[in-house]
Design a protein around this motif. Sequence first.
Motif, PDB file in Angstrom:
ATOM      1  N   ASP A   1       1.589  -3.055   3.932  1.00  0.00           N
ATOM      2  CA  ASP A   1       1.171  -4.179   3.091  1.00  0.00           C
ATOM      3  C   ASP A   1      -0.206  -4.645   3.531  1.00  0.00           C
ATOM      4  O   ASP A   1      -0.591  -4.471   4.699  1.00  0.00           O
ATOM      5  CB  ASP A   1       2.141  -5.372   3.226  1.00  0.00           C
ATOM      6  CG  ASP A   1       3.539  -5.056   2.716  1.00  0.00           C
ATOM      7  OD1 ASP A   1       3.639  -4.484   1.623  1.00  0.00           O
ATOM      8  OD2 ASP A   1       4.505  -5.370   3.419  1.00  0.00           O
ATOM      9  N   ASN A   2      -0.944  -5.230   2.628  1.00  0.00           N
ATOM     10  CA  ASN A   2      -2.185  -5.892   3.048  1.00  0.00           C
ATOM     11  C   ASN A   2      -2.464  -7.100   2.176  1.00  0.00           C
ATOM     12  O   ASN A   2      -1.887  -7.260   1.097  1.00  0.00           O
ATOM     13  CB  ASN A   2      -3.384  -4.930   3.070  1.00  0.00           C
ATOM     14  CG  ASN A   2      -3.707  -4.332   1.723  1.00  0.00           C
ATOM     15  OD1 ASN A   2      -3.390  -4.877   0.683  1.00  0.00           O
ATOM     16  ND2 ASN A   2      -4.353  -3.175   1.740  1.00  0.00           N
TER      17      ASN A   2
ATOM     18  N   ALA B   1      -7.350  -5.759  -4.507  1.00  0.00           N
ATOM     19  CA  ALA B   1      -6.936  -4.933  -3.368  1.00  0.00           C
ATOM     20  C   ALA B   1      -8.164  -4.542  -2.539  1.00  0.00           C
ATOM     21  O   ALA B   1      -9.241  -4.299  -3.085  1.00  0.00           O
ATOM     22  CB  ALA B   1      -6.213  -3.693  -3.857  1.00  0.00           C
TER      23      ALA B   1
ATOM     24  N   THR C   1       0.836  -1.199   0.000  1.00  0.00           N
ATOM     25  CA  THR C   1       0.000   0.000   0.000  1.00  0.00           C
ATOM     26  C   THR C   1       0.874   1.252   0.000  1.00  0.00           C
ATOM     27  O   THR C   1       0.359   2.367  -0.040  1.00  0.00           O
ATOM     28  CB  THR C   1      -0.915   0.016   1.233  1.00  0.00           C
ATOM     29  OG1 THR C   1      -0.112   0.005   2.424  1.00  0.00           O
ATOM     30  CG2 THR C   1      -1.835  -1.206   1.241  1.00  0.00           C
ATOM     31  N   THR C   2       2.181   1.048   0.060  1.00  0.00           N
ATOM     32  CA  THR C   2       3.161   2.142   0.009  1.00  0.00           C
ATOM     33  C   THR C   2       4.246   1.745  -0.986  1.00  0.00           C
ATOM     34  O   THR C   2       4.368   0.569  -1.342  1.00  0.00           O
ATOM     35  CB  THR C   2       3.802   2.371   1.396  1.00  0.00           C
ATOM     36  OG1 THR C   2       4.443   1.160   1.814  1.00  0.00           O
ATOM     37  CG2 THR C   2       2.753   2.784   2.424  1.00  0.00           C
TER      38      THR C   2
END
Length: 202
Positions: free
Chosen positions: A65-66, A126, A44-45
């Motif tokens: 993160d996911n 996502a 996510t970054t």
Amino acid sequence: LIDSTTGLVVATTTTAGDGSYLFLNVPPGSYIVRETDPVGFTSTTPNDVGVSVPSGGSASANFGDNLPGSVAGTVFDDIDGDGVQDSPLHEPGLGGVTIGLYSSGGALLASTTTSGDGSYLFTNVAPGSYSVRETDPSGWSSTTSNNVPVTVPAGGLGHADFGDQLIASVSGVVFNDLDGDGVQDPGEPGIGGVTVQLINPS
């Protein structure tokens, strides 16, 4: 840890149980801190973060993160028209139907077709808000909305089903009932230009 001038890896480490990491004895200078996503996770970054380490000081770079999720559902023959698949045996799935996954802004992200049992699946989605849209197969009309909003949780499932019915028809003849018996007999011609309406009583 990568030297931003030479591009060479200066040091490598792994995070502790709480996700933290630390590089010690780093000479002052400019570096890139690079994260490798753990298996099954998406970032996510940015995975590369530039840092400047001052003399006697420190620098920090965090990474998010996911777990991706998925979106699934079924397109089915909604025989009774109630918008719910009563039983796969009674109201079977419809194969070959086009399903699109759209961003919350309306951009098409992925497209697929249903399998023989009417099911479909989008993976590696996502977490976030989406819409799932069905394109009615030829000869069918929808008993449910063709555009369903879904929310995909991290590592979870968004779900959208679609019901369709075969398009039917209503036909007949307006005729000159010469003998008034309510039946079109030979010699009783049709009457053109008559307005006929189809009204849903509900």
